[in-house]
Each structure stands twice: as C-alpha cells, then as structure tokens.
Scaffold this motif. Structure first.
Motif, PDB file in Angstrom:
ATOM      1  N   LEU A   1       0.760  -1.262   0.193  1.00  0.00           N
ATOM      2  CA  LEU A   1      -0.018  -0.209  -0.369  1.00  0.00           C
ATOM      3  C   LEU A   1       0.647   1.080   0.238  1.00  0.00           C
ATOM      4  O   LEU A   1       1.909   1.778   0.764  1.00  0.00           O
ATOM      5  N   SER A   2       0.801   2.571  -0.939  1.00  0.00           N
ATOM      6  CA  SER A   2       1.576   3.220  -0.945  1.00  0.00           C
ATOM      7  C   SER A   2       0.575   4.263  -1.380  1.00  0.00           C
ATOM      8  O   SER A   2      -0.776   4.664  -1.742  1.00  0.00           O
ATOM      9  N   PHE A   3       1.050   5.284  -0.789  1.00  0.00           N
ATOM     10  CA  PHE A   3       0.373   7.069  -1.275  1.00  0.00           C
ATOM     11  C   PHE A   3       1.474   7.799  -2.471  1.00  0.00           C
ATOM     12  O   PHE A   3       2.358   7.800  -2.289  1.00  0.00           O
TER      13      PHE A   3
ATOM     14  N   LEU B   1      -1.560   6.438   9.153  1.00  0.00           N
ATOM     15  CA  LEU B   1      -1.701   5.674   7.642  1.00  0.00           C
ATOM     16  C   LEU B   1      -0.159   5.134   7.306  1.00  0.00           C
ATOM     17  O   LEU B   1      -0.234   3.915   6.848  1.00  0.00           O
ATOM     18  N   ASP B   2       0.385   6.091   7.468  1.00  0.00           N
ATOM     19  CA  ASP B   2       1.906   5.586   6.835  1.00  0.00           C
ATOM     20  C   ASP B   2       2.233   4.339   7.618  1.00  0.00           C
ATOM     21  O   ASP B   2       3.282   3.330   6.881  1.00  0.00           O
TER      22      ASP B   2
ATOM     23  N   ALA C   1       0.483   1.560   6.433  1.00  0.00           N
ATOM     24  CA  ALA C   1       0.771   1.060   5.495  1.00  0.00           C
ATOM     25  C   ALA C   1       2.107   0.666   5.332  1.00  0.00           C
ATOM     26  O   ALA C   1       1.756  -0.307   4.469  1.00  0.00           O
TER      27      ALA C   1
ATOM     28  N   LEU D   1      -6.572   9.314   4.226  1.00  0.00           N
ATOM     29  CA  LEU D   1      -6.389   7.874   3.030  1.00  0.00           C
ATOM     30  C   LEU D   1      -7.038   8.051   1.321  1.00  0.00           C
ATOM     31  O   LEU D   1      -6.276   7.840   0.745  1.00  0.00           O
TER      32      LEU D   1
ATOM     33  N   ARG E   1      -4.657  11.239  -0.188  1.00  0.00           N
ATOM     34  CA  ARG E   1      -2.869  11.527   0.203  1.00  0.00           C
ATOM     35  C   ARG E   1      -3.445  10.293  -1.871  1.00  0.00           C
ATOM     36  O   ARG E   1      -1.703   9.782  -1.926  1.00  0.00           O
TER      37      ARG E   1
ATOM     38  N   GLY F   1      -3.820   6.732  -1.863  1.00  0.00           N
ATOM     39  CA  GLY F   1      -3.926   5.890  -1.844  1.00  0.00           C
ATOM     40  C   GLY F   1      -3.507   4.000  -3.496  1.00  0.00           C
ATOM     41  O   GLY F   1      -4.825   4.965  -3.958  1.00  0.00           O
TER      42      GLY F   1
ATOM     43  N   LEU G   1      -7.264   3.576  -4.536  1.00  0.00           N
ATOM     44  CA  LEU G   1      -7.859   2.981  -3.605  1.00  0.00           C
ATOM     45  C   LEU G   1      -8.986   4.436  -3.547  1.00  0.00           C
ATOM     46  O   LEU G   1      -8.481   5.202  -2.651  1.00  0.00           O
TER      47      LEU G   1
END
Length: 443
Positions: free
Chosen positions: A243-245, A258-259, A262, A294, A297, A299, A312
């Motif tokens: 999972l990346s942003f 959230l980081d 992830a 979420l 950013r 995702g 996402l």
C-alpha cells in the motif's frame, strides 16, 4: 523443512470436504473457516457438484443478502443450472439483479420450485415450509450464526447436510434472554454447530487452512488471538501486497498512523485516556480525519490480483464500530469533511465483507466499564479481519488498565462450554500487538 504451499493446502482440504459430502455416510459434515478462507466459494462448488451428481439440494443462508449473493454466484459459475430462489411475501423480497437471470426461478411457495436441482433461501423462510418431499442434501451457510432452534425448525426438510461457518465470528443473535436454558443440550440460543456436535460428536469435522483475504501481516495475529485451536495461514507472503501513497505525509498524527499501517499492516491512533460518551466526538472526528487523509493522499494497492497499482477508492474503505449510533456519528463526521462512498457500519453488518483498508473505532475506547457486549470475542474478530492490506484502530489510552480492573463478573453456568479465547485474552493479545504500531494524538 517443507515450504507451506497455501494453494495445495486449500485444495487438499476442499477435496477432503467434498469427498465426505458426496461419498461419506455421515448425516452431517462440519467445516470451520477462518475469515476470507473462501466459505462462499466452497458452498458454491459443493452445490454445483451435488447438483451434477443428481442430488436435489436445498441451501440455507442466514440473511436475504447472503441468499441473493449465493444465487448470483451459482448463476455466474454455471449459467445453465436451474436455481430456485424461495423468498418471502414482502414487497421487495430479493435483489432485482436476479430478474435478469433466465435460469433462476423465484417464488414465495416451495411447491413452485419443486424438482429444481438447487433451491436457496433463508433459515427463517425454510422454517415455514411444510408438507414437501425432503431434499437429499442441504448446505447450511454461516452455520455458526444460526441458532439451534432455527436448525431444529428446518431439520426435517433434508436427509444429509454440509455445515459451513466461521467459529470466530459473532454468536447467534437473540432478542430474548436465554439464561434459563444455559448448559442444557437443547439451549435454543446456542449455535447450530455447537448443538449439532454436542449430540453428534462423531460427525466429520474439517477446517479451511488458508485465509485469502488477510495479508501476511494480519493472519498470525488474528489466528493466534481468535483461532488458537484452529490456526490458519495467509494465502500471501510478506511483500506480496503493498500500500503506497501518492502524496507525502504532512506530519499530522493521522498521516503518521497511515504511513505505519501502510508499512506494517497495522496502525493504532491513540487518543488521551478519558471516559467519554459512547459517540465520543474526538474519537469520531479522528476516525473521519484518517479516512479523509486516506483519500486525499491518493492511496494505491498492489496485490496478487493486479500487477499494476490499483487506486484506493472510497468503495474499498470501511469504518467499523460496535454500535449503530457510533456509525451514524462517523457518517455525519465524514459528510462534514465531504467524504462519501465509504462503508460505515457495525461489526454485525460487516460480517462476511471485505475491503482494502479498514478504520476501526475500538469497542472499549473511552468506556468506564468492560461489559460482556463490548468484550465479545467475535465482535473484535470481525472488526480486525475485514481488510486485505491495512487496518487502523482508533482508541483512547487506558483500555489495558480497564481490562485488568474489570475481571469477569458473568456467572459460571454448569454444562456450558467455555468459549476460548475469552474477551479479555483476545483484547490483550490485539492491544499488545497494536502497541508496537502506536501513534499518539492529542486533539
């Protein structure tokens, strides 16, 4: 040392289940399934194989949504198969998507569907079916969420049955107290499976060994905390899902958690300890802000389903709560932030559903006491096992102290099988793990 092959393990378990169902002599076969292990896939496959073998089949599910989903999946897998959808006499009794399926016959009367290879309905509807030729086979889906009195009401309709369910989920729901029957072999509030096995301990029992939903970061915790006697593994390994942003962190607590989620699959956003109303405004706003960030950013999720990152979207995010008023408060907070399309619901209504990322308001957050409702193992299990990538838990500090200060005061009932693990043990296990992924936030 042999390497664990999840596909082979799942296939081997499924083959054994189908062999007992199609060729065994026992009147019942029980299958325990962890979250995301493919219960519905097994039910559909077993139904198709029984139909192909020419054995009339009735399928029992617990809700209309489950019934409609099974009918749609059967039609998708085998469009030529005739399927009956036995429904109520309500004005809107089934999903209108079924109207577009030529081989699905719908009726409120079982007699109209006689002779079809497969007939699907809810336990409540089946209980009203009388004076029909018994079906050779039945499949009972979500059997742990079915009360034993509901099983008794339909038991005369079939000769043999496959019971499939998740023992870690919420117990069957009852609107009346059942204390007077506790410990008795005919306790109507007990689950269909527990009563069935109490009277028929010799029945074949199987378990699905792999969760295809939970990532490698989540399966060990959920398995250890909620399924100590029926452990399972993740169908994916570390690094198979990412999972990346698109946007960097702004340094806020919600971005930091959230980081963390992830990176590790888990995040705990911890608010200061305080006793609060059930719809704790600060915790509710914290949940809403996490969801907002979420989405803001950008995702993206990489998994075994797609090599390229998949955005996402709001539809792949869920918020889980213990109470309906908490869910309503979160929906209002999200609306204020301009967020729509995110599923917000209680653990009861999230059962069986799957999302990429979940945000959970911990059932014991801000509470002055630890009641049996909030400690029910299945509630926390459902909330902690809906995600494919990451789960963020929002909770006030002090829950571990609360657990230690409120030992069980529930009366011990003679003859009642002690449910293990209990709520204290499961909560401590989850909180201990989440403490490693804690981000503190002062509103």
């Amino acid at each position: 040392m042999s390497v664990f092959d999840p596909s082979s393990a799942a296939a081997e378990a499924t083959a054994a289940i189908l062999a007992d169902t199609l060729h065994g002599t026992a009147r019942g076969v029980v299958v325990d399934s962890p979250p995301g292990a493919g219960k519905s896939t097994l039910v559909v496959r077993a139904a198709l194989e029984l139909a192909a073998a020419g054995r009339p089949l009735m399928v029992v599910a617990q809700t209309n949504a489950q019934v409609d989903d099974l009918v749609l999946r059967l039609a998708e897998k085998q469009p030529e198969l005739e399927v009956g959808r036995l429904h109520s006499s309500d004005s809107d009794p089934y999903d209108r998507a079924l109207d577009g399926l030529e081989r699905v016959r719908k009726s409120a009367k079982a007699a109209d569907l006689a002779g079809l290879p497969v007939v699907v309905s809810t336990a409540a509807k089946w209980a009203h079916v009388k004076n029909v030729e018994p079906w050779a086979h039945a499949i009972v889906d979500e059997a742990y969420q079915m009360r034993s009195d509901a099983l008794l009401a339909v038991a005369g309709l079939f000769e043999r049955a496959l019971f499939v369910g998740d023992p870690g989920q919420l117990d069957p729901f009852s609107v009346v107290g059942a204390e007077q029957w506790a410990g008795l072999s005919y306790d109507p509030s007990a689950s269909a499976v527990s009563t069935l096995l109490a009277h028929n301990p010799e029945l074949p029992q199987h378990r699905l060994p792999v969760s295809w939903r939970l990532p490698a970061s989540a399966a060990p915790l959920v398995s250890d905390a909620f399924y100590p006697y029926t452990p399972f593994r993740s169908g994916t390994g570390p690094g198979d899902r990412r999972l990346s942003f698109g946007a960097p962190s702004d340094g806020s607590a919600q971005d930091r958690v959230l980081d963390e989620a992830a990176e590790s699959g888990w995040g705990l956003l911890e608010l200061p300890a305080r006793h609060t109303p059930r719809t704790d405004p600060e915790a509710v706003r914290a949940v809403a802000l996490v969801v907002r960030r979420l989405l803001d950013r950008g995702g993206a999720a990489v998994s075994e389903r797609a090599e390229e990152p998949v955005p996402l979207t709001a539809g792949r995010i869920a918020v889980g709560t213990a109470h309906r008023d908490q869910a309503a408060a979160v929906r209002a907070a999200l609306a204020e932030l301009g967020v729509s399309g995110v599923t917000v619901d209680t653990a009861n209504r999230l059962q069986g559903r799957e999302y990429d990322v979940t945000v959970v308001l911990h059932p014991l957050s801000g509470r002055p006491d630890a009641t049996a409702f909030h400690l029910e193992t299945g509630r926390l299990c459902v909330l902690a096992s809906r995600h494919r990538h990451a789960c963020v838990v929002v909770c006030r500090a002090g829950v571990t102290d609360l657990l230690d200060e409120h030992p069980s005061t529930e009366p011990v009932q003679l003859g009642v099988t002690v449910k293990f693990p209990d709520g204290w043990e499961a909560n401590h296990a989850v909180l201990s793990h989440l403490a490693e992924h804690r981000v503190r936030w002062t509103p």
